[in-house]
Scaffold this motif. Structure first.
Motif, mmCIF file in Angstrom:
data_model
loop_
_atom_site.group_PDB
_atom_site.id
_atom_site.type_symbol
_atom_site.label_atom_id
_atom_site.label_comp_id
_atom_site.label_asym_id
_atom_site.label_seq_id
_atom_site.Cartn_x
_atom_site.Cartn_y
_atom_site.Cartn_z
ATOM 1 N N ASP A 259 0.813 -1.225 0.000
ATOM 2 C CA ASP A 259 0.000 0.000 0.000
ATOM 3 C C ASP A 259 0.844 1.271 0.000
ATOM 4 O OD1 ASP A 259 -2.405 -1.456 0.114
ATOM 5 O OD2 ASP A 259 -2.247 -1.637 2.296
ATOM 6 N N ASP A 260 2.158 1.145 -0.075
ATOM 7 C CA ASP A 260 3.025 2.320 -0.018
ATOM 8 C C ASP A 260 2.864 3.191 -1.261
ATOM 9 O OD1 ASP A 260 3.971 1.478 2.371
ATOM 10 O OD2 ASP A 260 5.952 0.876 1.677
ATOM 11 N N LEU A 261 2.898 4.494 -1.056
ATOM 12 C CA LEU A 261 2.827 5.464 -2.148
ATOM 13 C C LEU A 261 3.998 6.427 -2.016
ATOM 14 C CD1 LEU A 261 -0.981 6.348 -1.958
ATOM 15 C CD2 LEU A 261 0.122 4.758 -3.557
ATOM 16 N N ILE A 262 4.536 6.865 -3.154
ATOM 17 C CA ILE A 262 5.607 7.851 -3.139
ATOM 18 C C ILE A 262 5.194 9.056 -3.973
ATOM 19 C CG2 ILE A 262 7.418 6.130 -2.792
ATOM 20 C CD1 ILE A 262 8.117 6.375 -5.766
ATOM 21 N N LYS A 263 5.835 10.189 -3.681
ATOM 22 C CA LYS A 263 5.580 11.414 -4.437
ATOM 23 C C LYS A 263 6.611 11.536 -5.555
ATOM 24 C CE LYS A 263 3.634 13.980 -0.517
ATOM 25 N NZ LYS A 263 3.780 15.184 0.354
ATOM 26 N N ILE A 264 6.132 11.789 -6.754
ATOM 27 C CA ILE A 264 6.999 11.947 -7.919
ATOM 28 C C ILE A 264 6.651 13.253 -8.608
ATOM 29 C CG2 ILE A 264 7.689 10.995 -10.159
ATOM 30 C CD1 ILE A 264 6.908 8.254 -9.181
ATOM 31 N N ASN A 265 7.673 14.001 -8.958
ATOM 32 C CA ASN A 265 7.461 15.203 -9.777
ATOM 33 C C ASN A 265 7.339 14.741 -11.226
ATOM 34 O OD1 ASN A 265 8.016 17.491 -11.499
ATOM 35 N ND2 ASN A 265 8.707 18.584 -9.669
#
Length: 333
Positions: A259-265
């Motif tokens: 369920d992990d989410l990361i922020k990406i530009n």
């Protein structure tokens, strides 16, 4: 036979299991060594590994041993007494992904030590196509590391590498050490490591790291052509993307939570022409891994920090062992 069985979530039990008859195209292997992997801990905690654990199940998928018995219709040239390493992954061979030559994406993949009994036992039954003879120069202890090395080999096969490229490995654990050692001998311009354990710096430099730095304590703004993330935490995954220079390749190798989410530009992906890839298990990589280790282009034994007994493993996976383990193997003989 004596075996360590995962009977339910967070419950391992030493049991005497009956001998399982061989199917016609299977080989029975007497287990000598089995590695303890982060996947084993995930399965112990009730999390998915390469698949959902089919409990009760004997864990252990990093296996070396000796051929004990051949099934009645085995066509392999292997013979009783041969020393072998085992590929734990058993794709179906019939789904779209298998037919496309991408068995790592198989919709019905089985895995030794996950969906069927594995190597934390005296014997394990394995399809003949998953058993690989090892050269005499390769110790059985080192051969237990063929499977994790083959996963790293597959990851590197996903990348384009050129002599003038620079690389960053994020993570100083066992897998990070494997990637560092292979990359250091691949002819790249430099291979740096981002890690947090000062006790591992000397080892990382010995196996080929150009520079080792702790991102929590040091300002490090250099960017790289290749970045390999070996931790699986959202913070290090975001660090991996931020550390890629224009045209860079990022390999997400560490196993994160489902369920992990990361922020990406997203603009950076466009403007910098970034390539972000994953690498799952080890398709067609066992022979290359065996060769790397046998020729000592990758010396794995110094990376193994602990040799343990089967009886130790519940405490290891349960987290009650009070010393730091980078990589442990179980000696079964």
């Amino acid at each position: 036979m004596k075996a360590l069985v995962l009977t339910k979530k967070e419950h391992l039990k030493l049991q005497e299991l009956p001998d399982v008859p061989l199917k016609s195209h299977e080989i029975k292997v007497k287990v000598n060594y089995v590695g303890v992997c982060g996947t084993d801990k995930h399965l112990y905690q009730g999390l998915p590994g390469s698949g959902e654990a089919n409990m009760p199940v004997v864990l252990g998928h990093e296996i070396s041993g000796v051929v004990k018995q051949l099934g009645s219709e085995v066509n392999s040239p292997l013979k009783i007494g041969d020393r072998v390493a085992i590929d734990p992954n058993i794709p179906c061979g019939f789904c779209q992904y298998c037919q496309e030559g991408r068995p790592q994406l198989c919709e019905h993949n089985q895995a030794i030590g996950v969906t069927r009994h594995g190597g934390m036992a005296e014997f394990v039954n394995v399809p003949e196509s998953n058993v690989f003879r090892i050269p005499d120069s390769l110790s059985l202890k080192a051969a237990a590391m063929v499977e994790p090395v083959s996963c790293a080999v597959h990851g590197l096969d996903e990348l384009i590498m050129k002599p003038h490229y620079t690389a960053l490995v994020i993570g100083d654990g066992f897998i990070g050490q494997i990637f560092t050692a292979i990359l250091a001998k691949s002819g790249l311009k430099k291979v740096d490591v981002s890690g947090r354990n000062p006790k591992k710096v000397d080892l990382l430099r010995k196996i080929g790291a150009t520079e080792v730095f702790n991102p929590e304590k040091e300002q490090h703004d250099e960017t790289y052509d290749i970045v390999i993330e070996c931790v699986g935490y959202t913070g290090t995954q975001e660090q991996a993307i931020a550390s890629a220079r224009r045209g860079g390749q990022i390999l997400m190798f560490g196993v994160s939570g489902s369920d992990d989410l990361i922020k990406i530009n997203s603009y950076d992906i466009f403007f910098k022409e970034l390539t972000i890839k994953g690498a799952f298990i080890n398709p067609h990589a066992m022979l290359d891994a065996i060769q790397l280790i046998a020729e000592k282009r990758l010396d794995v034994e110094p990376l193994i920090t602990h040799e343990m007994r089967l009886e130790d493993i519940p405490d290891v996976l349960g987290g009650t062992i009070d010393y730091k383990i980078t990589k442990a193997v179980i000696r079964m003989d």
